[in-house]
Design a protein around this motif. Sequence first.
Motif, mmCIF file in Angstrom:
data_model
loop_
_atom_site.group_PDB
_atom_site.id
_atom_site.type_symbol
_atom_site.label_atom_id
_atom_site.label_comp_id
_atom_site.label_asym_id
_atom_site.label_seq_id
_atom_site.Cartn_x
_atom_site.Cartn_y
_atom_site.Cartn_z
ATOM 1 N N GLU A 59 -6.669 1.887 14.516
ATOM 2 C CA GLU A 59 -8.226 1.445 14.220
ATOM 3 C C GLU A 59 -8.480 0.891 12.895
ATOM 4 O O GLU A 59 -9.467 0.221 12.991
ATOM 5 C CB GLU A 59 -8.822 2.743 14.509
ATOM 6 N N LEU A 60 -7.808 1.146 11.770
ATOM 7 C CA LEU A 60 -8.078 0.967 10.604
ATOM 8 C C LEU A 60 -6.740 0.388 10.137
ATOM 9 O O LEU A 60 -5.698 0.697 10.171
ATOM 10 C CB LEU A 60 -8.508 2.011 9.616
ATOM 11 N N ALA A 61 -7.149 -0.589 8.915
ATOM 12 C CA ALA A 61 -6.032 -1.392 8.235
ATOM 13 C C ALA A 61 -6.373 -1.620 6.763
ATOM 14 O O ALA A 61 -7.714 -1.830 6.623
ATOM 15 C CB ALA A 61 -5.684 -2.605 8.944
ATOM 16 N N VAL A 62 -5.328 -1.283 5.903
ATOM 17 C CA VAL A 62 -5.594 -1.727 4.503
ATOM 18 C C VAL A 62 -4.702 -3.093 4.294
ATOM 19 O O VAL A 62 -3.612 -2.897 4.519
ATOM 20 C CB VAL A 62 -5.265 -0.423 3.735
ATOM 21 N N MET A 63 -5.607 -4.028 3.924
ATOM 22 C CA MET A 63 -4.797 -5.196 3.423
ATOM 23 C C MET A 63 -5.445 -5.831 2.502
ATOM 24 O O MET A 63 -6.688 -5.621 1.930
ATOM 25 C CB MET A 63 -4.620 -6.198 4.776
ATOM 26 N N MET A 64 -4.923 -7.064 1.974
ATOM 27 C CA MET A 64 -5.462 -7.781 0.907
ATOM 28 C C MET A 64 -6.125 -9.148 1.387
ATOM 29 O O MET A 64 -7.307 -9.607 0.828
ATOM 30 C CB MET A 64 -4.297 -8.445 -0.001
ATOM 31 N N THR B 185 0.755 -1.064 0.012
ATOM 32 C CA THR B 185 -0.196 0.071 0.071
ATOM 33 C C THR B 185 0.943 1.338 0.075
ATOM 34 O O THR B 185 0.213 2.459 -0.164
ATOM 35 C CB THR B 185 -0.913 0.068 1.109
ATOM 36 N N GLU B 186 2.218 1.143 0.255
ATOM 37 C CA GLU B 186 2.995 2.283 0.165
ATOM 38 C C GLU B 186 3.082 3.014 -1.067
ATOM 39 O O GLU B 186 3.271 4.184 -1.258
ATOM 40 C CB GLU B 186 4.359 1.704 0.355
ATOM 41 N N TYR B 187 2.512 2.340 -2.289
ATOM 42 C CA TYR B 187 2.492 2.847 -3.480
ATOM 43 C C TYR B 187 1.389 3.610 -3.824
ATOM 44 O O TYR B 187 1.485 4.495 -4.744
ATOM 45 C CB TYR B 187 2.773 1.863 -4.551
ATOM 46 N N PHE B 188 0.293 3.690 -2.764
ATOM 47 C CA PHE B 188 -0.905 4.473 -3.034
ATOM 48 C C PHE B 188 -1.686 5.176 -2.001
ATOM 49 O O PHE B 188 -2.338 5.960 -2.101
ATOM 50 C CB PHE B 188 -1.945 3.781 -3.882
ATOM 51 N N VAL C 40 3.307 1.201 8.124
ATOM 52 C CA VAL C 40 3.182 0.446 6.823
ATOM 53 C C VAL C 40 4.249 -0.770 7.348
ATOM 54 O O VAL C 40 5.416 -0.757 7.567
ATOM 55 C CB VAL C 40 3.825 1.185 5.594
ATOM 56 N N ASP C 41 3.538 -1.881 7.101
ATOM 57 C CA ASP C 41 4.283 -3.293 7.673
ATOM 58 C C ASP C 41 3.843 -4.593 6.669
ATOM 59 O O ASP C 41 2.688 -4.349 6.053
ATOM 60 C CB ASP C 41 4.229 -3.353 8.914
ATOM 61 N N ASN C 42 4.423 -5.552 6.940
ATOM 62 C CA ASN C 42 3.968 -6.788 6.538
ATOM 63 C C ASN C 42 2.467 -7.082 7.163
ATOM 64 O O ASN C 42 2.013 -6.696 8.305
ATOM 65 C CB ASN C 42 4.850 -8.063 6.363
ATOM 66 N N ARG C 43 1.752 -8.041 6.623
ATOM 67 C CA ARG C 43 0.297 -8.499 6.992
ATOM 68 C C ARG C 43 0.437 -8.811 8.458
ATOM 69 O O ARG C 43 -0.330 -8.333 9.223
ATOM 70 C CB ARG C 43 -0.035 -9.560 6.046
ATOM 71 N N ASP C 44 1.321 -9.822 8.883
ATOM 72 C CA ASP C 44 1.304 -10.310 10.239
ATOM 73 C C ASP C 44 1.598 -9.202 11.344
ATOM 74 O O ASP C 44 0.884 -8.833 12.483
ATOM 75 C CB ASP C 44 2.535 -11.314 10.351
ATOM 76 N N ALA C 45 2.406 -8.073 10.781
ATOM 77 C CA ALA C 45 2.579 -6.929 11.858
ATOM 78 C C ALA C 45 1.142 -6.057 11.812
ATOM 79 O O ALA C 45 0.946 -5.558 12.965
ATOM 80 C CB ALA C 45 3.655 -6.182 11.360
ATOM 81 N N VAL C 46 0.599 -5.814 10.745
ATOM 82 C CA VAL C 46 -0.696 -5.245 10.568
ATOM 83 C C VAL C 46 -1.644 -5.651 11.619
ATOM 84 O O VAL C 46 -2.415 -5.119 12.287
ATOM 85 C CB VAL C 46 -1.107 -4.899 9.310
ATOM 86 N N VAL C 47 -1.836 -7.157 11.343
ATOM 87 C CA VAL C 47 -2.936 -7.787 12.213
ATOM 88 C C VAL C 47 -2.641 -7.772 13.706
ATOM 89 O O VAL C 47 -3.456 -7.634 14.345
ATOM 90 C CB VAL C 47 -2.858 -9.255 11.684
ATOM 91 N N ARG C 48 -1.273 -7.859 14.141
ATOM 92 C CA ARG C 48 -0.828 -7.675 15.645
ATOM 93 C C ARG C 48 -1.257 -6.368 15.870
ATOM 94 O O ARG C 48 -1.777 -6.036 17.127
ATOM 95 C CB ARG C 48 0.566 -8.019 15.722
#
Length: 321
Positions: A147-152, A107-110, A131-139
């Motif tokens: 509060e919010l996260a953008v992920m695939m 997501t750093e690209y947009f 901005v981090d990898n999926r595991d870190a964002v979930v943590r």
Amino acid sequence: MTSMPRTTFHQLRTLEAVVRLGSITRAAQELHLTQPTVSAQIHELQQALDAVLVEPAGRGIRPTEAAQLLRAAALDMFARWQRFEDELQALHGLERGVLRIAGVTTTEYFIAQWLHRYTTEHPGIDIELAVDNRDAVVRRLREEAIELAVMMMPPEQPPLEGVPLMDNPLVLIAPLDHPWTRLARVPRRMLDGAPLLLREPGSGTRLATEAWLRAQGRQPQIRATLGSNEAIKHAVAAGLGVAFLSRHALADDPARDGVVIVPMAGTPIQRQWMLVWRRDRRLSLAARRFVEHMRAQPPQPPATTPASPAPAPPGDTGQAV
């Protein structure tokens, strides 16, 4: 009459971090305090409540049941205070506030463009972006650091709500001079034994790639694991192997990155970007307004130049397998 708390917000915030992290040292690092300060605040809490909150455990500490109960009460208080601040903001319009959001690495690209549109409408809002990898964002979601996260690929836990934002096609890329680029259509079976580069464990791109390979029954040779999209692109361009990567991580013309999109059957792998939040937590006013903003103005995929495969050489049928 309701009794007044015998503690301060600072003490409760410290206790919450100690219980959540299970460590005075890590709590001090997160709160930017010294270890003696954290220890002193926990000691003051224990004296005020006449209760043991932490116990020695090896070289560290273990929160007691009383500490777990106090943390739950503190989280309720923090949530109620947040609601008060939201209601106060609502009285005067959304003029101030903090949006705490994280995005997975691609997501750093947009994502900055999305946040710029939002802050243009709400200039008093401060942004805390990770901005981090999926595991870190979930943590971060689990620990309520955001509060919010953008992920695939949102997890099943914690329970989340979300809205789809835009498509995220994962394309197969190869060096500019790779033999596959001369085929009109590359059979999937050609992946068997091919050198493949993957993102690090915990990456959403890696999870999606591995799921697709399993579904297709393909077994490439894992040549290397790399920790970023940029590292993947450089390694592919250098001829180390092929890789699946989000189309958003590539230049409009992938040749500018030294790679080409391979026209393989069954690709791109179709995924979506999601904006997600915890179902069991009330969003702040700043976060709710961002959700409303994204629903009202869905982002458009970045402009891209479609891959133009070269004509198939004589004898190539281009059949997908």
